[in-house]
Design a protein around this motif. Structure first.
Motif, PDB file in Angstrom:
ATOM      1  N   ILE A 501     -11.100 -12.276   6.893  1.00  0.00           N
ATOM      2  CA  ILE A 501      -9.691 -12.108   7.223  1.00  0.00           C
ATOM      3  C   ILE A 501      -8.950 -11.414   6.082  1.00  0.00           C
ATOM      4  N   LEU A 502      -9.189 -11.887   4.867  1.00  0.00           N
ATOM      5  CA  LEU A 502      -8.496 -11.278   3.732  1.00  0.00           C
ATOM      6  C   LEU A 502      -8.918  -9.826   3.529  1.00  0.00           C
ATOM      7  N   LEU A 503     -10.214  -9.571   3.697  1.00  0.00           N
ATOM      8  CA  LEU A 503     -10.696  -8.210   3.515  1.00  0.00           C
ATOM      9  C   LEU A 503     -10.076  -7.274   4.540  1.00  0.00           C
ATOM     10  N   VAL A 504     -10.035  -7.728   5.788  1.00  0.00           N
ATOM     11  CA  VAL A 504      -9.432  -6.882   6.817  1.00  0.00           C
ATOM     12  C   VAL A 504      -7.996  -6.566   6.441  1.00  0.00           C
ATOM     13  N   GLY A 505      -7.272  -7.582   6.000  1.00  0.00           N
ATOM     14  CA  GLY A 505      -5.886  -7.368   5.592  1.00  0.00           C
ATOM     15  C   GLY A 505      -5.787  -6.364   4.465  1.00  0.00           C
ATOM     16  N   ALA A 506      -6.647  -6.530   3.461  1.00  0.00           N
ATOM     17  CA  ALA A 506      -6.588  -5.637   2.312  1.00  0.00           C
ATOM     18  C   ALA A 506      -6.942  -4.206   2.697  1.00  0.00           C
ATOM     19  N   VAL A 507      -8.004  -4.051   3.480  1.00  0.00           N
ATOM     20  CA  VAL A 507      -8.417  -2.691   3.848  1.00  0.00           C
ATOM     21  C   VAL A 507      -7.344  -2.033   4.705  1.00  0.00           C
ATOM     22  N   GLU A 744       7.566  10.424 -10.922  1.00  0.00           N
ATOM     23  CA  GLU A 744       7.951   9.020 -11.134  1.00  0.00           C
ATOM     24  C   GLU A 744       8.830   8.532  -9.995  1.00  0.00           C
ATOM     25  N   ILE A 745       9.747   9.373  -9.581  1.00  0.00           N
ATOM     26  CA  ILE A 745      10.648   9.000  -8.497  1.00  0.00           C
ATOM     27  C   ILE A 745       9.864   8.841  -7.203  1.00  0.00           C
ATOM     28  N   VAL A 746       8.947   9.767  -6.955  1.00  0.00           N
ATOM     29  CA  VAL A 746       8.152   9.690  -5.736  1.00  0.00           C
ATOM     30  C   VAL A 746       7.322   8.417  -5.745  1.00  0.00           C
ATOM     31  N   SER A 747       6.751   8.133  -6.913  1.00  0.00           N
ATOM     32  CA  SER A 747       5.918   6.946  -7.022  1.00  0.00           C
ATOM     33  C   SER A 747       6.736   5.688  -6.775  1.00  0.00           C
ATOM     34  N   ALA A 748       7.963   5.676  -7.275  1.00  0.00           N
ATOM     35  CA  ALA A 748       8.798   4.491  -7.075  1.00  0.00           C
ATOM     36  C   ALA A 748       9.102   4.275  -5.606  1.00  0.00           C
ATOM     37  N   ALA A 749       9.149   5.341  -4.838  1.00  0.00           N
ATOM     38  CA  ALA A 749       9.468   5.204  -3.416  1.00  0.00           C
ATOM     39  C   ALA A 749       8.383   4.444  -2.670  1.00  0.00           C
ATOM     40  N   THR A 750       7.165   4.508  -3.204  1.00  0.00           N
ATOM     41  CA  THR A 750       6.102   3.751  -2.535  1.00  0.00           C
ATOM     42  C   THR A 750       5.750   2.527  -3.352  1.00  0.00           C
ATOM     43  N   GLY A 751       6.690   2.098  -4.168  1.00  0.00           N
ATOM     44  CA  GLY A 751       6.419   0.964  -5.041  1.00  0.00           C
ATOM     45  C   GLY A 751       6.053  -0.299  -4.290  1.00  0.00           C
ATOM     46  N   GLN A 752       6.818  -0.626  -3.267  1.00  0.00           N
ATOM     47  CA  GLN A 752       6.556  -1.888  -2.556  1.00  0.00           C
ATOM     48  C   GLN A 752       5.188  -1.906  -1.892  1.00  0.00           C
ATOM     49  N   PRO A 753       4.856  -0.887  -1.083  1.00  0.00           N
ATOM     50  CA  PRO A 753       3.522  -0.917  -0.479  1.00  0.00           C
ATOM     51  C   PRO A 753       2.421  -0.903  -1.527  1.00  0.00           C
ATOM     52  N   ARG A 754       2.662  -0.234  -2.657  1.00  0.00           N
ATOM     53  CA  ARG A 754       1.604  -0.192  -3.656  1.00  0.00           C
ATOM     54  C   ARG A 754       1.371  -1.577  -4.232  1.00  0.00           C
ATOM     55  N   PHE A 755       2.461  -2.248  -4.563  1.00  0.00           N
ATOM     56  CA  PHE A 755       2.363  -3.599  -5.115  1.00  0.00           C
ATOM     57  C   PHE A 755       1.624  -4.521  -4.157  1.00  0.00           C
ATOM     58  N   THR A 756       2.074  -4.487  -2.896  1.00  0.00           N
ATOM     59  CA  THR A 756       1.458  -5.369  -1.904  1.00  0.00           C
ATOM     60  C   THR A 756      -0.031  -5.072  -1.785  1.00  0.00           C
ATOM     61  N   THR A 757      -0.368  -3.788  -1.709  1.00  0.00           N
ATOM     62  CA  THR A 757      -1.768  -3.426  -1.531  1.00  0.00           C
ATOM     63  C   THR A 757      -2.601  -3.878  -2.728  1.00  0.00           C
ATOM     64  N   LEU A 758      -2.085  -3.647  -3.936  1.00  0.00           N
ATOM     65  CA  LEU A 758      -2.852  -4.023  -5.119  1.00  0.00           C
ATOM     66  C   LEU A 758      -3.098  -5.529  -5.171  1.00  0.00           C
ATOM     67  N   VAL A 759      -2.035  -6.292  -4.988  1.00  0.00           N
ATOM     68  CA  VAL A 759      -2.184  -7.747  -5.097  1.00  0.00           C
ATOM     69  C   VAL A 759      -3.106  -8.269  -4.000  1.00  0.00           C
ATOM     70  N   MET A 760      -2.902  -7.753  -2.791  1.00  0.00           N
ATOM     71  CA  MET A 760      -3.726  -8.192  -1.673  1.00  0.00           C
ATOM     72  C   MET A 760      -5.185  -7.844  -1.912  1.00  0.00           C
ATOM     73  N   SER A 761      -5.428  -6.643  -2.424  1.00  0.00           N
ATOM     74  CA  SER A 761      -6.803  -6.243  -2.677  1.00  0.00           C
ATOM     75  C   SER A 761      -7.427  -7.138  -3.726  1.00  0.00           C
ATOM     76  N   PHE A 762      -6.658  -7.509  -4.730  1.00  0.00           N
ATOM     77  CA  PHE A 762      -7.173  -8.396  -5.754  1.00  0.00           C
ATOM     78  C   PHE A 762      -7.576  -9.729  -5.139  1.00  0.00           C
ATOM     79  N   PHE A 763      -6.672 -10.283  -4.311  1.00  0.00           N
ATOM     80  CA  PHE A 763      -6.994 -11.561  -3.666  1.00  0.00           C
ATOM     81  C   PHE A 763      -8.244 -11.433  -2.806  1.00  0.00           C
ATOM     82  N   ALA A 764      -8.298 -10.343  -2.029  1.00  0.00           N
ATOM     83  CA  ALA A 764      -9.436 -10.173  -1.136  1.00  0.00           C
ATOM     84  C   ALA A 764     -10.715 -10.053  -1.945  1.00  0.00           C
ATOM     85  N   GLY A 765     -10.631  -9.323  -3.061  1.00  0.00           N
ATOM     86  CA  GLY A 765     -11.807  -9.167  -3.908  1.00  0.00           C
ATOM     87  C   GLY A 765     -12.297 -10.511  -4.439  1.00  0.00           C
ATOM     88  N   VAL A 766     -11.366 -11.304  -4.940  1.00  0.00           N
ATOM     89  CA  VAL A 766     -11.734 -12.621  -5.459  1.00  0.00           C
ATOM     90  C   VAL A 766     -12.360 -13.464  -4.358  1.00  0.00           C
TER      91      VAL A 766
END
Lengths: 882, 109
Positions: A501-507, A744-766
């Motif tokens: 379940i976690l992996l599916v979410g992360a991917v 930098e500005i462009v990157s900030a615009a996708t800040g939220q999805p990036r954060f969510t994806t990174l944290v979720m991927s970390f959890f899924a990996g663990v």
């Protein structure tokens, strides 16, 4: 009942005193009984003997009395805990490892929960904040939450009684110059007079502006933020200069006051134009909040808004067609609604990780438990109920959980700091997010749940089956260990399912993020440096001259060696959002009923700006130097504007006018450029109109503040130095604001999805790692238990390959079951993820194929070592194994 | 001496309450009195007296206090509380009705 409680408490805390009392009582009894016999002539010795027989076993009596006191439960629990502590102390390695994993799991949960609590659950820092709403106008389903127009604002204020005040606001950057001459770029808010009343906040010192003052056009009145006025340099009554216009300071706001943005330093009055004209009614540019009156229910608010809707469609049928009406949204949701989905997702995911950790530990305890079956068998034979043994195991697990929890709460602080450092949204400074008592309570609840979860299966398994058989001399551990393997297998399957379940979410998130990255923003942001310039009226009173200066700077920048090209625009994509400006298309009647008046973002730009950002020209032409003041006014629109307002028609050659039409120049459209997703990759491009900076056809927009775009392949530091030099060569002392790369500005615009994806991927990996570890564990254990069986097979002629197939097949079987449970669960649960995904559906087949493949691969890897071990089994040695 | 009867369950509490209704006593005295008054027919295992007393104390039906006995030694005296008195009445009534009913049934045959 009270006496019952009192008695039990006394029994609990004064146990030794009560024991002594009973002792004394029984001795007294024996004495009197002995006297009785002695008086009948029997010898003292004989009398004592008879007395003792008559009384019965003293220990038994004491036991029964203890039972009667009703503290049995607590006494035995205390005993359990003492025993558990001793046991855990005797296996330090195991204890430390489990406690640490639990600490990480619980700490992570507490940290994520703190963020969820701080952002989503904690109410806004205003009195009765549940009564605060944001007020919008709905223009059909395309624009569900649109700004209000002046007349609409006035109507709502006058006709909706349910609101105890409605207020409008807007943000604007400005330059604040204090009495002592120091100037700084600040963020200011323009608010209507009722703003502070609606929020329920009063200035800490001084006063706010009144209605008349706000609507009047005389001098500017300002309120300062607490720290902007501090330092004694600006007091009430003094005059500051805001954008070079004098403003009287009439008050300061309390410390820590913030609305949507804690960087606002100055509040000035917002003038609402409520004049009843069709144009005005169609100019939607006011952001508004309102306070629902105390005692008024949501239904009443709804009813009044419905009445207003009816009134509007009756009075202004041209403007307010059926889909155009006022709506409200709770203010809290308005503030944080877009973060909710992502935060809830992470909150759920981290709970899953803790679940997997617990299951892992449960599996370990099962193996441990097998070794202790003899001990439990003996205790059972000596009269302990099975329930008592189970309680013992639960106590041990609970002790582990509690120690893990305590360490976890300490760790949580660090984890929270780490998460917050990367959190993409700016969180209010006045309400810091910390591990507070709510988070600690949550952690405690998790600890208790974890303790039970860890203990449950092992307790049943260890004390189940036929315990007494363990004591028999010839006992074969066959059945018991088979049951242990079965229990561990069940646990592993659940772990695999959870990690699926976690992996599916992360991917899904990763793919969604990839899609987001691939969205064409309409510009090329790489190798571009951005900075802002502002020429205040004090420096250059003539706006046209200011514009010429800025244009000259742009020329100089473009000519700088190393610079490919440079341009300037009044509002940079992705950096600032603004309401659309309405215009009228000449030769066309007023907008048809129901459709919004044509409106587009109004942007002033230099001709080279399009090349600098690489915005493609689609048709017609861009500005040229010939489009100067005094020459015919021209404009360029984007594809969306062309499509929306000239459907099936050619906008090139058409003319538009801004309002009021009588005094506005006619502007001809000469070109169509590509869309720019100025609101970010997830929003469609809004309609936009670009006009030449030097022509500045609309006097209120003076073009004194421009954002410069420098395209150069060099490193930003070098480009920045060249830029400063270029600016200084035209106008020494003009400060550059906010120098940064566009990327930098462009990157900030996708800040939220990036954060969510990174944290979720970390959890899924663990989670995935833990599940694989669990799989390895159960297979290794199973091989150990089945050594004899494998030996027999080998002796009967089974080859290496067969044995390999046996073990790996076992592993694959478990993985298959895990997938069988996990995939349907994932399909159901990921439907809730909709809000965080873009460009990818929750049933994306590629994702599931990827996850299943990952699982298969890791199963093979996890099974390999145990399988190899199995093939090395020497049948002769195996047969001799117990 | 006729055979001593074993005490039916639950009646020990009733007997203790009754015994205490005549005045505060210590544990041994209660045991003696019940034996005497029942003309030695009732066999109460003396040991079960004390757990029963603890139970009654927990339920708030009796109250305990240390005092000096008649030979000046310290003993724990129990006395009925108001609730205990009420309980005694209730249980006595119930007991009498039960035995009367059983008597009727037995006489029927």
């Amino acid at each position: 009942m009270l006496s019952d409680l009192r008695f039990r408490l006394r029994a609990l805390f004064q146990r030794s005193a009560m024991e002594r009392e009973l002792d004394a009582e029984l001795r007294f009894h024996l004495e009197r009984e002995t006297e009785k016999y002695v008086r009948t002539g029997i010898s003292r010795e004989e009398a004592e003997r008879r007395a003792r027989i008559a009384l019965g076993g003293v220990e038994r009596i004491k036991d029964d009395a203890r039972d009667a006191r009703g503290t049995q439960l607590i006494d035995s629990l205390a005993q359990d805990l003492r025993y558990a502590a001793r046991r855990l102390g005797s296996t330090p390695g195991f204890t430390v490892a489990t406690v640490l994993t639990l600490a990480l799991g619980i700490g992570a949960n507490a940290a994520v929960f703190s963020i969820v609590n701080g952002v989503l659950l904690r109410p806004l820092p205003f009195p009765d904040s549940e009564r605060l709403v944001a007020v919008y106008t709905r223009l059909g389903s395309d624009f569900p939450y649109f700004a209000l127009s002046g007349p609409e604002f006035a109507d709502i204020g006058n006709r909706v009684n349910a609101f105890d005040g409605i207020a409008g606001y807007g943000f604007a950057p400005g330059t604040l110059t204090r009495e002592n001459g120091e100037a700084e770029r600040v963020l200011t808010m323009r608010v209507t007079s009722g703003f502070f009343h609606v929020l329920g906040v009063q200035p800490a010192r001084g006063r706010a502006f009144t209605d008349e003052e706000a609507q009047g056009s005389e001098s500017c009145l300002a309120l300062l933020a607490h720290d902007a006025s501090g330092r004694g340099s600006t007091a009430i009554g003094s005059t500051i200069r805001l954008d070079d216009a004098p403003c009287h300071v009439i008050g300061t706001m309390p410390e820590g006051f913030a609305f949507r943005n804690d960087q606002v330093k100055v509040w000035t009055a917002l003038r609402i134009n409520g004049e009843e004209t069709p144009i005005n009614r169609g100019s939607h540019s006011i952001a508004a909040i309102a306070r629902v009156r105390a005692g008024v229910s949501a239904e009443q608010v709804d009813a009044q808004l419905q009445a207003l809707r009816a009134y509007w469609s009756e009075q202004y049928p041209d403007h307010h067609a059926t889909e155009h009406f006022a709506v409200t949204r709770p203010l809290h949701e308005d503030f944080v609604g877009d973060q909710r989905d992502a935060l809830l997702l992470l909150g759920g995911a981290v709970v899953f990780v803790l679940l997997i950790v617990c299951v892992n530990l449960a599996a370990l305890l099962i193996s441990n438990g097998q070794a202790r079956r003899r001990e439990f068998a003996v205790r059972h034979a000596l009269g302990a109920h099975r329930r008592r043994l189970i309680r013992q195991l639960i106590a041990e697990a609970m002790l582990l959980a509690v120690i893990g929890g305590v360490i976890g709460i300490v760790l949580a602080n660090m984890l929270l700091a780490g998460l917050l450092a990367f959190y993409p949204q700016r969180l209010p400074v006045s309400q810091p997010i910390t591990i507070d008592y709510v988070a600690v309570l949550y952690a405690c609840a998790l600890v208790i749940a974890a303790g039970f979860l860890i203990a449950f299966v092992p307790a049943l398994n260890t004390t189940g089956g036929r315990l007494q058989e363990t004591l028999r001399a010839d006992s074969r551990t066959g059945t018991a260990s088979r049951r242990a393997v079965a229990a561990r297998s069940v646990l592993v399957v659940s772990q695999l399912a959870l990690s699926v379940i976690l992996l599916v979410g992360a991917v899904l998130l990763i793919r969604s993020y990839q899609q987001l990255q691939q969205v064409d923003l309409g510009i090329e942001p790489d190798h571009v440096l951005i900075f802002g310039l502002f020429i205040p009226a004090g420096r250059q009173p003539d706006a046209a001259a200011a514009r010429r200066t800025l244009a000259a700077i742009e020329d100089r920048l473009a000519a700088t060696p190393g610079v490919v090209t440079a341009g300037a625009v009044s509002s940079l994509p992705l950096a600032a959002a603004g309401p659309p400006d309405m215009f009228a298309i000449e030769g066309r009647p007023e907008p048809p009923p129901g459709a919004p008046a044509p409106g587009a973002r109004y942007l002033m730009a230099t001709p080279r700006m399009f090349a600098a950002l690489r915005i493609p020209l689609k048709r017609g032409r861009l500005f040229v130097d010939g489009d100067a003041p005094g020459r015919p006014f021209v404009a360029v629109i984007n594809e969306t504007a062309a499509r929306l307002y000239w459907p099936g028609d050619d906008p090139i050659g058409r003319t538009i006018r801004y309002y009021p039409q009588e005094t506005s120049p006619s502007i001809q459209i000469v070109g169509i450029v590509g869309d720019v997703r100025s609101m970010g990759p997830r929003e469609p491009a809004p309609p936009a109109i670009y006009v030449p900076l030097l022509q500045a056809p609309r006097p209120p927009y003076e073009g004194r503040t421009m954002t410069f775009i420098v395209r150069a392949p060099n490193r930003p530091a070098a480009v920045s130095a060249s830029a400063r030099a270029a600016v200084a060569s035209i106008d020494v002392g003009l400060p550059l604001a906010n120098v940064r790369p566009m990327s930098e500005i462009v990157s900030a615009a996708t800040g939220q999805p990036r954060f969510t994806t990174l944290v979720m991927s970390f959890f899924a990996g663990v989670a995935f790692f833990l599940a694989a570890l669990g799989l390895y564990g159960v297979l290794a254990y199973s091989v150990e238990q089945r050594i004899r069986e494998i030996g027999v097979r080998v002796a009967l002629g089974a080859g290496k390959r067969e044995i390999l197939r046996l073990i790996i097949g076992n592993g694959m079987g478990l993985a298959l079951m895990g997938v069988g449970v996990g995939v349907p669960a994932a399909l159901t649960l990921t439907r809730l993820m909709g809000g965080t995904l873009s460009g990818v559906t929750s049933t994306d087949p590629l994702t599931y194929i990827a996850v299943v493949t990952m699982l298969a691969t890791s199963t093979l890897l996890a099974s390999y070592l145990p399988a190899r071990r199995a093939t090395r089994v020497d049948p002769i040695i195996a047969m001799r194994t117990e | 001496m006729p055979d001593r009867l074993d005490l039916p369950q639950g009646t020990l509490d009733l007997l203790i309450l009754k015994s205490l209704s005549l005045g505060a006593q210590h544990g041994w005295a209660i045991s003696e009195r019940i034996q005497q008054v029942s003309r030695d027919t009732l066999q109460i295992p003396q040991g079960s007296l004390y757990p029963a007393l603890h139970r009654l104390e927990r339920r708030g039906l009796v109250r305990a206090e240390w005092g000096a006995s008649d030979n000046n030694r310290k003993a724990k005296y129990y006395e009925l509380t108001r609730a205990g008195r009420r309980q005694l009445e209730a249980e006595t009534t119930a007991w009498e009705r039960l035995t009367a009913a059983v008597q009727l049934v037995l006489r029927m045959a």
